[in-house]
Write an enzyme that holds these catalytic residues in place. Structure first.
Site, short mmCIF file in Angstrom:
data_model
loop_
_atom_site.label_atom_id
_atom_site.label_comp_id
_atom_site.label_asym_id
_atom_site.label_seq_id
_atom_site.Cartn_x
_atom_site.Cartn_y
_atom_site.Cartn_z
N TYR A 161 0.85 -1.19 0.00
CA TYR A 161 0.00 0.00 0.00
C TYR A 161 0.89 1.25 0.00
O TYR A 161 2.03 1.20 0.47
CB TYR A 161 -0.88 -0.01 1.25
CG TYR A 161 -1.82 -1.20 1.32
CD1 TYR A 161 -2.94 -1.27 0.52
CD2 TYR A 161 -1.57 -2.25 2.20
CE1 TYR A 161 -3.81 -2.36 0.59
CE2 TYR A 161 -2.43 -3.34 2.29
CZ TYR A 161 -3.55 -3.39 1.47
OH TYR A 161 -4.40 -4.45 1.54
N CYS A 206 -0.79 -21.65 14.04
CA CYS A 206 -2.14 -21.79 13.52
C CYS A 206 -2.03 -22.64 12.26
O CYS A 206 -1.24 -22.33 11.37
CB CYS A 206 -2.71 -20.43 13.15
SG CYS A 206 -2.57 -19.18 14.44
C1 LIG Z 1 -2.92 -5.99 6.00
C2 LIG Z 1 -1.73 -5.34 5.48
C3 LIG Z 1 -1.41 -4.04 5.85
C4 LIG Z 1 -2.27 -3.22 6.80
O1 LIG Z 1 -3.52 -2.97 6.24
P1 LIG Z 1 -4.61 -2.09 7.03
O2 LIG Z 1 -5.85 -2.21 6.23
O3 LIG Z 1 -4.06 -0.70 7.10
O4 LIG Z 1 -4.73 -2.69 8.40
C5 LIG Z 1 -0.29 -3.47 5.31
N1 LIG Z 1 0.48 -4.14 4.43
C6 LIG Z 1 0.19 -5.39 4.04
C7 LIG Z 1 1.05 -6.06 3.04
C8 LIG Z 1 -0.93 -6.05 4.56
O5 LIG Z 1 -1.21 -7.29 4.18
#
Ligand SMILES: *Cc1c(COP(=O)(O)O)cnc(C)c1O
Length: 392
Positions: free
Chosen positions: A127, A143
Site C-alpha cells: 500500500y 495456527c
Molecule cells: C494488512 C496489510 C497491511 C495493513 O492494512 P490495514 O488495512 O491498514 O490494516 C499493510 N500491508 C500489508 C502487506 C498487509 O497485508
C-alpha cells in the site's frame, strides 16, 4: 431463540490454568512464567498423545507437519481443548490433520503474493503509505491455516530472510511511509530489550507517525504480557496492537487480564479473526466473540476470509456465510463490535471489503436502501443547482 447451554459457558471469562497439567507438580510460578510455557510447548506426537486421543487423520497430520509447518501449542492454549469433542474449535486451529497435505489447484504457498512485493527481504510494501515488516519467523504456537506457513516455524523449505538493517534504511529513504506494522511470526516473542531496539529505531525516523504490532501472543501466551513489557511499549505511542482471536473460549480470565493491562498502558487494540469452518462460522459464536472482545477493550477490526493457503480447504467456509454473519451483527448489536469482512485478494491485490448489500437502487436522483430489519427507505440525492460560490 435456540438455547445453547455450551455457548453460555463460552460467554464467561474462565480460567483453564493447569487443567491437564494439574497432577504433574507444576507450581503456579512455573505455570505463570512465559519461559516455562514456551519450554513446555507440545511439539511431538508423543506429548500430544499423553493428553489426547487422536483420530487417524490427526495422527498422520502430526507426523507430516514436520516438513511443512511445525506443530507447537503452549500448555495454556492446549488446556482450552475439550477432550470430549473431536470437533473442538480450539483443536481444529492448532492440531494438524492429514488434510493439510491435500492441495487444490486454487491454493498457493504465498496466497497474498507477499514475496513479490518485498523491496527488501522481509518488508512488504503493498500500500502507498504503510508497510508490513516481518521481524521474525517464530510464533508462540502455530495456527494450522497460517497464511505465512511457507516461511514460519522453520519447518518448511523456504526461509524468512529479513534483513533488518536494509529494512530500516528503506524506511528512512521512503518518506511516504507513515505506518509500520510489525508482524512475522510474532514480534512479542522477542525479549523486551530486542523489541525495544526495533521500536526505538523506527521512532527515530521522523516521517513514521504510527506503529502497530500484529500478535497472537496475548492469546497463546498471556503470561508474556508483563507489566514490564507494557511499560516499555507505552514509551512508543502511538502504538496499536492487533490481536488474533477466533473463538470466544480463547478469551480466558488470564487473556482478559493481559489485554486490560495493555489497554491500561494506552495501547489501543483491534482483533483480526480468520473465518474458519467449524470454529466461528455461525452468528451466535461470532456475536459472543465480539461482545467478549469489547469487554476486554478490544475493537473487532477485520474478519478475514481464509487465504487460499495450501492444505487449508478443510477449514474454508463460504464467503456467502461470512456476509450472512456480518448481516446478523449489523443493527442487531453494537456498531463497535462489528468487524470489516475482507478478502485478501488472491495473488496480491490487497484487502478488499466484502459487505452485505444495503443499497438496493442508486441513480443521480435517489438511493433506495434497506435496513437491518429488511425495511426499505428512500433517500433523495441533492438536486444539482449551479452555485455561483462553489465551483462544482
Ligand atoms: C494488512 C496489510 C497491511 C495493513 O492494512 P490495514 O488495512 O491498514 O490494516 C499493510 N500491508 C500489508 C502487506 C498487509 O497485508
Amino acid at each position: 431463540m435456540k438455547h445453547d447451554p455450551a455457548l453460555d459457558l463460552e460467554k464467561t471469562f474462565l480460567s483453564y490454568a493447569q487443567a491437564y497439567w494439574a497432577d504433574r507438580g507444576v507450581s503456579d510460578d512455573e505455570w505463570n512464567s512465559h519461559t516455562w510455557q514456551l519450554k513446555n510447548r507440545i511439539t511431538t506426537l508423543e506429548q500430544l498423545e499423553e493428553h489426547l486421543e487422536l483420530s487417524e487423520k490427526e495422527r498422520s497430520g502430526v507426523l507430516l507437519s514436520g516438513t511443512k509447518l511445525a506443530m507447537a501449542i503452549t500448555p495454556h492454549f492446549f488446556n482450552l481443548i475439550d477432550r470430549e469433542d473431536p470437533e473442538c474449535p480450539i483443536r481444529r486451529q492448532v492440531i494438524p490433520r492429514v488434510e493439510e497435505t491435500w492441495t487444490s489447484p486454487y491454493e498457493m504457498a504465498d496466497p497474498c503474493g507477499e514475496d513479490d512485493s518485498m523491496p527488501v527481504p522481509g518488508l512488504v510494501h503493498r500500500y502507498p503509505d504503510r508497510v508490513l515488516f516481518l521481524v521474525t519467523d517464530r510464533c508462540a504456537a502455530y495456527c494450522r491455516y497460517c497464511t505465512r506457513s511457507r516461511v514460519v516455524s522453520g519447518a518448511g523449505e523456504q526461509e524468512l530472510e529479513t534483513d533488518h538493517e536494509a529494512a530500516f534504511r528503506y524506511l528512512e529513504e521512503h518518506t511516504e511511509i507513515r505506518d509500520v506494522l510489525l508482524s512475522g511470526g510474532d514480534p512479542l516473542l522477542f525479549s523486551d530489550k530486542k523489541l525495544e531496539k526495533i521500536l526505538e529505531r523506527l521512532r527515530s525516523i521522523k516521517h513514521i507517525e504510527f506503529l502497530r504490532i500484529g500478535s497472537r501472543v496475548p492469546i497463546f501466551l498471556p503470561q508474556r504480557i508483563t507489566p514490564e513489557l507494557c511499560e516499555m511499549l507505552q514509551k512508543y505511542h502511538p502504538l496499536f496492537l492487533s490481536v488474533h482471536v477466533n473463538h470466544p473460549r480463547e478469551l480466558t480470565l488470564e487473556v482478559k487480564e493481559g489485554l486490560e493491562r495493555l489497554a491500561n498502558h494506552g495501547v489501543p487494540m483491534g482483533n483480526q479473526s480468520v473465518f474458519l469452518r467449524g470454529v466461528n462460522d455461525d452468528v451466535e459464536t461470532m456475536k459472543t466473540l465480539v461482545h467478549k472482545l469489547l469487554m476486554c477493550r478490544v475493537r473487532p477490526y477485520y474478519l478475514y476470509q481464509l487465504d487460499l493457503i495450501q492444505g487449508s480447504s478443510h477449514l474454508q467456509a463460504p464467503v456467502a456465510k461470512g456476509i450472512e454473519i456480518i448481516e446478523g451483527l449489523r443493527g442487531h448489536t453494537t456498531g463497535y463490535a462489528i468487524p470489516q469482512f475482507v478478502i485478501d485478494a488472491p495473488g496480491g491485490g490487497g484487502k478488499v471489503p466484502v459487505n452485505p448489500d444495503y443499497v438496493l437502487q442508486q441513480n443521480s436522483e435517489r438511493v433506495v436502501i434497506r435496513n437491518f430489519e429488511g425495511k426499505t427507505f428512500e433517500y433523495p440525492e441533492p438536486a444539482v443547482q449551479p452555485d455561483p460560490l462553489l465551483d462544482y
